[in-house]
Design an enzyme around this catalytic site. Structure first.
Site, PDB file in Angstrom:
ATOM      1  N   HIS A  14       0.816  -1.214   0.000  1.00  0.00           N
ATOM      2  CA  HIS A  14       0.000   0.000   0.000  1.00  0.00           C
ATOM      3  C   HIS A  14       0.848   1.261   0.000  1.00  0.00           C
ATOM      4  O   HIS A  14       2.045   1.217   0.236  1.00  0.00           O
ATOM      5  CB  HIS A  14      -0.962   0.019   1.200  1.00  0.00           C
ATOM      6  CG  HIS A  14      -0.288   0.183   2.531  1.00  0.00           C
ATOM      7  ND1 HIS A  14       0.080  -0.880   3.311  1.00  0.00           N
ATOM      8  CD2 HIS A  14       0.077   1.288   3.227  1.00  0.00           C
ATOM      9  CE1 HIS A  14       0.636  -0.439   4.423  1.00  0.00           C
ATOM     10  NE2 HIS A  14       0.661   0.885   4.401  1.00  0.00           N
ATOM     11  N   GLU A  63      -3.814   3.696   1.638  1.00  0.00           N
ATOM     12  CA  GLU A  63      -4.152   3.857   3.057  1.00  0.00           C
ATOM     13  C   GLU A  63      -4.398   5.339   3.301  1.00  0.00           C
ATOM     14  O   GLU A  63      -3.511   6.163   3.134  1.00  0.00           O
ATOM     15  CB  GLU A  63      -3.000   3.378   3.927  1.00  0.00           C
ATOM     16  CG  GLU A  63      -3.186   3.662   5.408  1.00  0.00           C
ATOM     17  CD  GLU A  63      -1.922   3.403   6.217  1.00  0.00           C
ATOM     18  OE1 GLU A  63      -1.784   4.015   7.282  1.00  0.00           O
ATOM     19  OE2 GLU A  63      -1.059   2.606   5.770  1.00  0.00           O
ATOM     20  N   HIS A  81       3.084  11.762  -7.347  1.00  0.00           N
ATOM     21  CA  HIS A  81       1.686  11.459  -7.607  1.00  0.00           C
ATOM     22  C   HIS A  81       1.420   9.981  -7.390  1.00  0.00           C
ATOM     23  O   HIS A  81       2.342   9.179  -7.298  1.00  0.00           O
ATOM     24  CB  HIS A  81       1.311  11.854  -9.045  1.00  0.00           C
ATOM     25  CG  HIS A  81       2.104  11.122 -10.089  1.00  0.00           C
ATOM     26  ND1 HIS A  81       3.285  11.607 -10.595  1.00  0.00           N
ATOM     27  CD2 HIS A  81       1.897   9.935 -10.717  1.00  0.00           C
ATOM     28  CE1 HIS A  81       3.759  10.755 -11.482  1.00  0.00           C
ATOM     29  NE2 HIS A  81       2.948   9.727 -11.571  1.00  0.00           N
ATOM     30  N   GLU A 130      -2.243  10.245 -11.569  1.00  0.00           N
ATOM     31  CA  GLU A 130      -1.993  10.080 -12.991  1.00  0.00           C
ATOM     32  C   GLU A 130      -2.817   8.906 -13.506  1.00  0.00           C
ATOM     33  O   GLU A 130      -2.871   7.852 -12.874  1.00  0.00           O
ATOM     34  CB  GLU A 130      -0.514   9.829 -13.257  1.00  0.00           C
ATOM     35  CG  GLU A 130      -0.185   9.657 -14.726  1.00  0.00           C
ATOM     36  CD  GLU A 130       1.289   9.383 -14.981  1.00  0.00           C
ATOM     37  OE1 GLU A 130       1.704   9.517 -16.140  1.00  0.00           O
ATOM     38  OE2 GLU A 130       2.009   9.010 -14.035  1.00  0.00           O
TER      39      GLU A 130
END
Length: 139
Positions: A14, A63, A81, A130
């Site tokens: 994550h 998260e 990003h 993105e």
């Protein structure tokens, strides 16, 4: 150079981002991007909540960390990003915009690689996301 680990041993789990309004952020990732909440945990002793979302079991998660109380965050200059792979950047951009996403850069070719189509949207905390078009053979 170290040897590559076995694929079954490691996987990307994550990415964590801090959010100022947890309900607003959950709504964005669920209703705009189509993710599902996988788990949520409140930590009263630490005064924070963690919410994990993904596109499905076994997928990397995002998260959302919400520190209770009033907090102001600034994006560091090292963060770039998040990225989501889609089959059509143009269709995904239109869909996410119709669901309320702010489009920062419409779908189009990357200047440095004209055959690569990308777009950028942002979440409620101004994190850039993105959209990357993946080839059919890569899916």
């Amino acid at each position: 150079m170290p040897s590559k680990p076995e694929a079954s041993v490691f996987h990307f789990a994550h990415v964590m981002i801090r959010v100022s309004d947890l309900d607003r952020s959950i709504a964005f990732y669920q209703n705009v991007l189509g993710m599902t909440v996988r788990r949520r945990a409140d930590y009263p002793e630490g005064r924070y909540t963690l919410v994990f979302l993904s596109y499905g079991p076994g997928q990397a998660e995002i998260e959302l960390t919400h520190n209770w109380g009033n907090h102001t965050y600034t994006s560091g200059s090292a963060f770039g990003h998040l990225a989501i792979a889609v089959d059509s950047v143009e269709r995904a951009t239109q869909l996410f915009q119709s669901r309320g996403a702010n489009v920062l850069r419409p779908a189009g070719p990357r200047m440095e690689a004209p055959d690569e189509i990308i777009a950028f949207i942002e979440d409620p905390d101004q994190y850039r996301i993105e959209l990357v078009q993946i080839a059919a053979e890569a899916r």
